[in-house]
Structure formats: C-alpha cells, structure tokens
Motif scaffolding. Structure first.
Motif, PDB file in Angstrom:
ATOM      1  N   ARG A 184      37.635  42.856  -7.644  1.00 33.55           N
ATOM      2  CA  ARG A 184      36.754  41.701  -7.726  1.00 33.55           C
ATOM      3  C   ARG A 184      35.330  42.133  -7.450  1.00 33.55           C
ATOM      4  O   ARG A 184      35.080  43.084  -6.725  1.00 33.55           O
ATOM      5  CB  ARG A 184      37.121  40.665  -6.665  1.00 33.55           C
ATOM      6  N   GLY A 185      34.412  41.395  -8.014  1.00 30.53           N
ATOM      7  CA  GLY A 185      33.006  41.665  -7.752  1.00 30.53           C
ATOM      8  C   GLY A 185      32.661  41.302  -6.321  1.00 30.53           C
ATOM      9  O   GLY A 185      33.291  40.437  -5.706  1.00 30.53           O
ATOM     10  N   PHE A 186      31.661  41.929  -5.781  1.00 31.85           N
ATOM     11  CA  PHE A 186      31.237  41.667  -4.417  1.00 31.85           C
ATOM     12  C   PHE A 186      29.901  40.949  -4.445  1.00 31.85           C
ATOM     13  O   PHE A 186      28.948  41.406  -5.070  1.00 31.85           O
ATOM     14  CB  PHE A 186      31.093  42.986  -3.647  1.00 31.85           C
ATOM     15  N   SER A 187      29.873  39.809  -3.829  1.00 31.10           N
ATOM     16  CA  SER A 187      28.590  39.108  -3.719  1.00 31.10           C
ATOM     17  C   SER A 187      28.280  38.961  -2.233  1.00 31.10           C
ATOM     18  O   SER A 187      28.869  38.165  -1.527  1.00 31.10           O
ATOM     19  CB  SER A 187      28.657  37.740  -4.400  1.00 31.10           C
ATOM     20  N   GLY A 188      27.415  39.791  -1.793  1.00 28.95           N
ATOM     21  CA  GLY A 188      27.063  39.795  -0.378  1.00 28.95           C
ATOM     22  C   GLY A 188      25.624  39.399  -0.172  1.00 28.95           C
ATOM     23  O   GLY A 188      24.872  39.139  -1.118  1.00 28.95           O
ATOM     24  N   ARG A 189      25.250  39.392   1.044  1.00 28.24           N
ATOM     25  CA  ARG A 189      23.892  39.030   1.411  1.00 28.24           C
ATOM     26  C   ARG A 189      23.069  40.304   1.536  1.00 28.24           C
ATOM     27  O   ARG A 189      23.499  41.294   2.119  1.00 28.24           O
ATOM     28  CB  ARG A 189      23.939  38.303   2.753  1.00 28.24           C
ATOM     29  N   PHE A 190      21.879  40.294   0.976  1.00 28.65           N
ATOM     30  CA  PHE A 190      21.011  41.463   1.042  1.00 28.65           C
ATOM     31  C   PHE A 190      20.359  41.530   2.410  1.00 28.65           C
ATOM     32  O   PHE A 190      19.811  40.556   2.909  1.00 28.65           O
ATOM     33  CB  PHE A 190      19.936  41.382  -0.051  1.00 28.65           C
ATOM     34  N   ARG A 191      20.424  42.689   3.010  1.00 28.54           N
ATOM     35  CA  ARG A 191      19.762  42.913   4.294  1.00 28.54           C
ATOM     36  C   ARG A 191      18.799  44.076   4.135  1.00 28.54           C
ATOM     37  O   ARG A 191      19.168  45.136   3.665  1.00 28.54           O
ATOM     38  CB  ARG A 191      20.766  43.287   5.376  1.00 28.54           C
ATOM     39  N   SER A 192      17.586  43.875   4.548  1.00 30.16           N
ATOM     40  CA  SER A 192      16.637  44.990   4.485  1.00 30.16           C
ATOM     41  C   SER A 192      16.825  45.864   5.716  1.00 30.16           C
ATOM     42  O   SER A 192      17.340  45.416   6.754  1.00 30.16           O
ATOM     43  CB  SER A 192      15.199  44.477   4.408  1.00 30.16           C
ATOM     44  N   ARG A 193      16.392  47.071   5.646  1.00 33.17           N
ATOM     45  CA  ARG A 193      16.563  48.007   6.758  1.00 33.17           C
ATOM     46  C   ARG A 193      15.660  47.632   7.939  1.00 33.17           C
ATOM     47  O   ARG A 193      15.944  48.004   9.061  1.00 33.17           O
ATOM     48  CB  ARG A 193      16.253  49.417   6.306  1.00 33.17           C
TER      49      ARG A 193
END
Length: 80
Positions: free
Chosen positions: A67-76
């Motif tokens: 399945r595709g992964f839809s996550g939340r973007f986190r910056s470093r």
C-alpha cells in the motif's frame, strides 16, 4: 564461507576468468544479458503478487505489492 561480490565490475571479472574470455567486453556483454533477462522476467510478472525468482547462492528477487504510504512531512529543524 561464501565470497561476496562487490558490484558489477567484480562480477564481470569473475565471469571473464571463469569462462576464460579474452576481453572484458565479452564478459560485460554476458553479465548485461543475464541481468537484462532477470529484469524482463520480473517485469513480465508484475501482476502476480508474490512472484519470486530464486538464484541459488546469489539471491531471491520477488514482486511484492504494498500500500502507498501517506505520512506527515517533518522537517529536520523541527523538534518534538
């Protein structure tokens, strides 16, 4: 103990030595043909989930659908 290959160049050198080929170009052609055949076999079986291609002492290549992964973007720079 198994010997490990460190890349296409080493594989080509071993093929050249094992088959007593005169030029490196001949060995490269053989390695490219084998790898191309493996790629074609896997691409022709993309629809078959779980299809596996096993080469003794070399590895197992398989087709697996995930399945595709839809996550939340986190910056470093962000700390939690």
């Amino acid at each position: 103990m198994r010997a490990s290959l460190r890349g296409r160049a080493e594989l080509t050198a071993r093929v050249q030595q094992a088959l007593a080929l005169l030029t490196k170009k001949e060995a490269e052609y053989i390695v490219d043909a084998v790898i191309g055949s493996l790629e074609a076999t896997l691409l022709n079986n993309l629809e078959a989930d779980g299809f596996a291609l096993k080469l003794g002492s070399f590895g197992k290549f398989s087709v697996r659908h995930k399945r595709g992964f839809s996550g939340r973007f986190r910056s470093r720079a962000t700390r939690y």
